[in-house]
Design a protein around this motif. Structure first.
Motif, PDB file in Angstrom:
ATOM      1  N   GLU A 147      21.051   9.695   5.890  1.00 26.91           N
ATOM      2  CA  GLU A 147      20.041   9.054   5.055  1.00 26.91           C
ATOM      3  C   GLU A 147      20.655   8.664   3.711  1.00 26.91           C
ATOM      4  O   GLU A 147      21.254   9.512   3.050  1.00 26.91           O
ATOM      5  CB  GLU A 147      18.937  10.106   4.846  1.00 26.91           C
ATOM      6  CG  GLU A 147      17.602   9.575   4.495  1.00 26.91           C
ATOM      7  CD  GLU A 147      16.838   9.020   5.690  1.00 26.91           C
ATOM      8  OE1 GLU A 147      17.353   9.037   6.827  1.00 26.91           O
ATOM      9  OE2 GLU A 147      15.721   8.535   5.443  1.00 26.91           O
ATOM     10  N   ILE A 159       0.869  -1.188   0.000  1.00 21.65           N
ATOM     11  CA  ILE A 159       0.000   0.000   0.000  1.00 21.65           C
ATOM     12  C   ILE A 159       0.900   1.230   0.000  1.00 21.65           C
ATOM     13  O   ILE A 159       2.080   1.142   0.321  1.00 21.65           O
ATOM     14  CB  ILE A 159      -0.947   0.066   1.237  1.00 21.65           C
ATOM     15  CG1 ILE A 159      -0.158   0.023   2.555  1.00 21.65           C
ATOM     16  CG2 ILE A 159      -1.996  -1.032   1.188  1.00 21.65           C
ATOM     17  CD1 ILE A 159      -1.017   0.322   3.782  1.00 21.65           C
ATOM     18  N   LYS A 205      13.207  16.756   5.109  1.00 18.89           N
ATOM     19  CA  LYS A 205      13.174  15.337   5.437  1.00 18.89           C
ATOM     20  C   LYS A 205      13.434  14.563   4.146  1.00 18.89           C
ATOM     21  O   LYS A 205      12.629  14.617   3.207  1.00 18.89           O
ATOM     22  CB  LYS A 205      11.813  14.968   6.039  1.00 18.89           C
ATOM     23  CG  LYS A 205      11.730  13.541   6.491  1.00 18.89           C
ATOM     24  CD  LYS A 205      10.496  13.325   7.335  1.00 18.89           C
ATOM     25  CE  LYS A 205      10.423  11.876   7.777  1.00 18.89           C
ATOM     26  NZ  LYS A 205      10.227  10.946   6.649  1.00 18.89           N
TER      27      LYS A 205
END
Ligand code: NAD
Length: 330
Positions: A173, A34, A116
């Motif tokens: 990240e 999903i 982010k």
């Protein structure tokens, strides 16, 4: 649990199971079924039920967990400090509530706003300034040793500049640029292979390959935003941390800003709401972090997230536009 209506209990169990299933697909197999908005809606419903009926909360609730279990095939790495997730807020009112609660009744302090990056968290260890080990977040306590794959990330400095402590651990990240992502999916389409849902999944899949040549062919990239034990380095604010990291040769996302009040935080969010589409990588929100590191000590953390930082997620319509943006950016 006697006073809880059975249909609420049933819904809660169903939500727990559904979220656990999606977590496994997303974090362990890198194969979500999903989209993130659908997942966030399930999680918010679970959090609402838990807020209304705190006796429902069980130790296995997905609201207490960070990420997923590490895969068996990689060496395990126990993190020196837990690698946490972030609390999310989805509108400005919620954000304001979060920042005001953190502020409490003390003298106002600034917040550092950063974009982010929609990638996956890694921890990088340097000994005498030389990169020796890199790990994924895993379940927050134990991650996977992906050093050989991280060595293929060209923006990762193998040797640091300037004075550094004997052992240094930083976190950041790993992500895949929009251009690389589009090219990768084109290649997969030609080969009749299943397409990646988004750059984050493609990056996660690349970093968790046993063959570093596959990781290398993905062309992964990196931003670093955190250093473990910053006080021992004489650093006092998140702004100083970001500057220090950049001076050592780490890739630091440049858009950060120290905001002195709530209005400036909101201005940063609204500025990047549109401008972020022109960036070569996907950002899905803004992270506001208490700028003075002394506040990090004061505010502490919950089981899954620090209380000194919060992620504002851009609305889903924006993320729809983002997908279109990926298509036309190639
Ligand atoms: P998150 O992505 O909401 O936020 C936390 C992470 O943000 C941190 O761990 C860090 O890796 C990252 N980050 C990026 N830029 C940062 C910066 N500048 N400063 C600090 N951190 C930064 O949390 P998560 O736990 O990684 O993932 C949860 C999200 O994953 C959910 O909100 C959901 O959207 C998605 N998810 C989707 C499915 C699915 O089936 N579609 C399943 C599980 C999770």
């Amino acid at each position: 649990m006697d006073s809880i209506p059975s249909e609420v209990l049933k819904r809660y169990q169903d939500l727990k199971e559904a979220i656990a299933g999606h977590d496994y697909l997303y974090y362990v197999l890198d194969r979500p079924e999903i989209d993130d908005d659908g997942y966030d809606a399930l999680m918010r419903e679970l959090l609402r039920l838990e807020a209304e009926q705190p006796s429902l909360i069980s130790p296995d609730s997905p609201s207490r967990r960070v990420g997923g279990k590490p895969l068996d095939k990689f060496e395990k790495v126990r993190h020196s400090q837990p690698m946490l997730s972030l609390d999310d807020v989805f509108d400005l009112q919620e954000l304001e509530g979060y920042l005001r609660r953190a502020q409490g009744s003390i003298e106002p302090f600034p917040w550092t706003c950063e974009l982010k990056i929609d990638g996956l968290a890694v921890s990088l260890t340097y000994v005498e300034g030389v990169f020796v080990k890199g790990a994924t977040r895993g379940d927050g306590t134990v991650g996977e040793d992906v050093t050989s794959n991280l060595l293929t990330v060209k923006s990762l400095p193998l040797k640091l500049k300037g004075p550094v402590p004997h052992v240094l651990e930083v976190r950041g990240e790993v992500y895949l640029s929009k251009r690389r992502f589009a090219r990768l999916n084109e290649e997969r389409e030609e080969l009749g292979e299943p397409l990646f849902a988004n750059p984050r999944n493609a990056a996660a899949g690349g970093l968790r390959q046993l063959d570093p040549k596959i990781a290398a062919s993905r062309g992964l990239d990196l931003f670093v935003y955190y250093v473990v034990d910053p006080l021992s380095l004489g650093l006092e604010s998140q702004g100083e941390v970001l500057r220090w990291l950049e001076e050592r040769g780490f890739p630091v996302q440049r858009a950060w800003k120290v905001c002195y009040d709530l209005e400036q935080v909101k201005d940063f969010i609204s500025l990047w709401q549109e401008d972020r589409f022109s960036l070569p990588y996907v950002t899905d929100g803004v992270v506001a972090k208490a700028d003075p590191l002394s506040q990090w000590e004061r505010l502490g953390r919950t089981a899954r997230a620090p209380r000194w930082a919060v992620a504002y997620k851009y609305p889903p319509e924006e993320r729809m536009t983002r997908l279109i943006d990926i298509e036309i950016s190639v």
